[in-house]
Design an enzyme around this catalytic site. Structure first.
Site, short mmCIF file in Angstrom:
data_model
loop_
_atom_site.label_atom_id
_atom_site.label_comp_id
_atom_site.label_asym_id
_atom_site.label_seq_id
_atom_site.Cartn_x
_atom_site.Cartn_y
_atom_site.Cartn_z
N GLY A 25 0.93 -1.19 -0.05
CA GLY A 25 0.23 -0.05 0.03
C GLY A 25 0.66 1.24 0.04
CB CYS A 55 -2.91 -7.82 -4.74
SG CYS A 55 -2.31 -6.53 -4.17
CG ASN A 56 -8.73 -5.03 -3.25
OD1 ASN A 56 -9.65 -4.93 -3.80
ND2 ASN A 56 -8.37 -6.04 -2.31
CB THR A 57 -2.57 -2.76 -3.95
OG1 THR A 57 -2.92 -2.24 -2.73
CG2 THR A 57 -1.54 -1.44 -4.09
CB CYS A 164 -7.15 -4.41 1.84
SG CYS A 164 -5.59 -5.21 2.20
CB THR A 165 -6.38 -9.99 0.19
OG1 THR A 165 -6.23 -9.12 -1.21
CG2 THR A 165 -6.73 -11.22 0.22
CG HIS A 166 -4.13 -8.31 4.69
ND1 HIS A 166 -3.65 -8.31 3.17
CD2 HIS A 166 -2.97 -8.86 5.29
CE1 HIS A 166 -2.44 -8.56 3.27
NE2 HIS A 166 -2.05 -9.23 4.30
#
Length: 247
Positions: A25, A55-57, A164-166
């Site tokens: 990020g 991964c969104n980023t 976000c994946t987390h």
């Protein structure tokens, strides 16, 4: 991984965690684009049939720069999530993401392209990924961090995308901070898209085996898979690989 396994339990999967280079990020676009090239190369070398981007980023950067050239389809997480949100019908949507994803406006662009007039707020929450990576998913520290992260959101919301994946691992804390707001996990829609790809290809081909790869230290990764996330199954492989762009 959990969502994919619930839909296609018998498909073989290669799961790559680029832990040598997290968090993504705070990196610049050029750096993230280079990492995407390296990650795609690792997965293509494993002879996959498609790359399911978690991964969104990376997806946010690809929205501006395009995906690396690949011989297989790359399934975009932001596109899947935007389809999901619009199908639900809400028009006041919050996006909580990494700094890069939020600053890119990729979610807002994707949602408004599908539903003109939707009101989208995008905020960055850089403190949350390190918490999850450290296994601090439950308890007062995580709850306070999530409450602080969503504080900038203004006005009533219909839905909050955990972009976000987390972040879905912290869903109970988001629910406590924003009662009554629908939480959207992009992984659900992305897994459905992956399952559709498998079906279009003729169904699962494999034994349900997972090869877990990390670019970071091996033993903490193995511990997290087994003890924190509980995704290891008999016959799975856990291995460390060298990364072309390791820190």
């Amino acid at each position: 991984m959990r969502n994919i396994r619930s839909l296609v339990p018998d498909e073989d999967v290669v799961y790559l965690a680029d832990q040598a280079n997290v968090p993504y990020g705070g990196r610049d676009d050029a750096d993230l684009a280079r990492l995407a090239v390296a990650n795609v190369a690792v997965l293509e070398a494993a002879h996959v049939d498609a790359i399911v981007m978690g991964c969104n980023t990376s997806c946010a950067v690809a929205a501006k720069r395009g995906w690396p050239v690949a011989r297989v389809p790359i399934l975009d997480l932001i596109a899947a999530a935007a389809d999901d949100v619009v199908a639900r019908g809400p028009c006041r949507i919050g996006i909580v993401a990494t700094i890069v994803t939020a600053a890119s406006g990729a979610y807002g662009d994707a949602i408004r392209a599908r539903r003109p007039g939707a009101v989208v707020q995008e905020i960055g929450a850089p403190a949350l990924v390190p918490l999850v990576e450290a296994g601090l998913i439950y308890g007062a520290i995580a709850r306070a961090a999530v409450a602080e992260a969503v504080a900038p959101l203004r006005g009533p919301l219909d839905a909050l995308v955990l972009a976000c994946t987390h972040y879905p691992l912290l869903a109970e804390h988001f629910a406590a901070a924003l009662p009554g707001v629908t939480l959207v996990d992009p992984a659900v829609a992305q897994a459905a898209r992956a399952a559709a790809f498998v079906a279009e290809r003729g169904g699962p081909r494999g034994r349900g085996h997972t090869r877990f790869l990390t670019t970071g230290p091996l033993e903490p990764y193995r511990h997290s898979l087994a003890e924190v996330f509980n995704v290891l199954r008999p016959g799975d492989e856990v291995a460390r690989i060298e990364h072309a762009f390791a820190r």
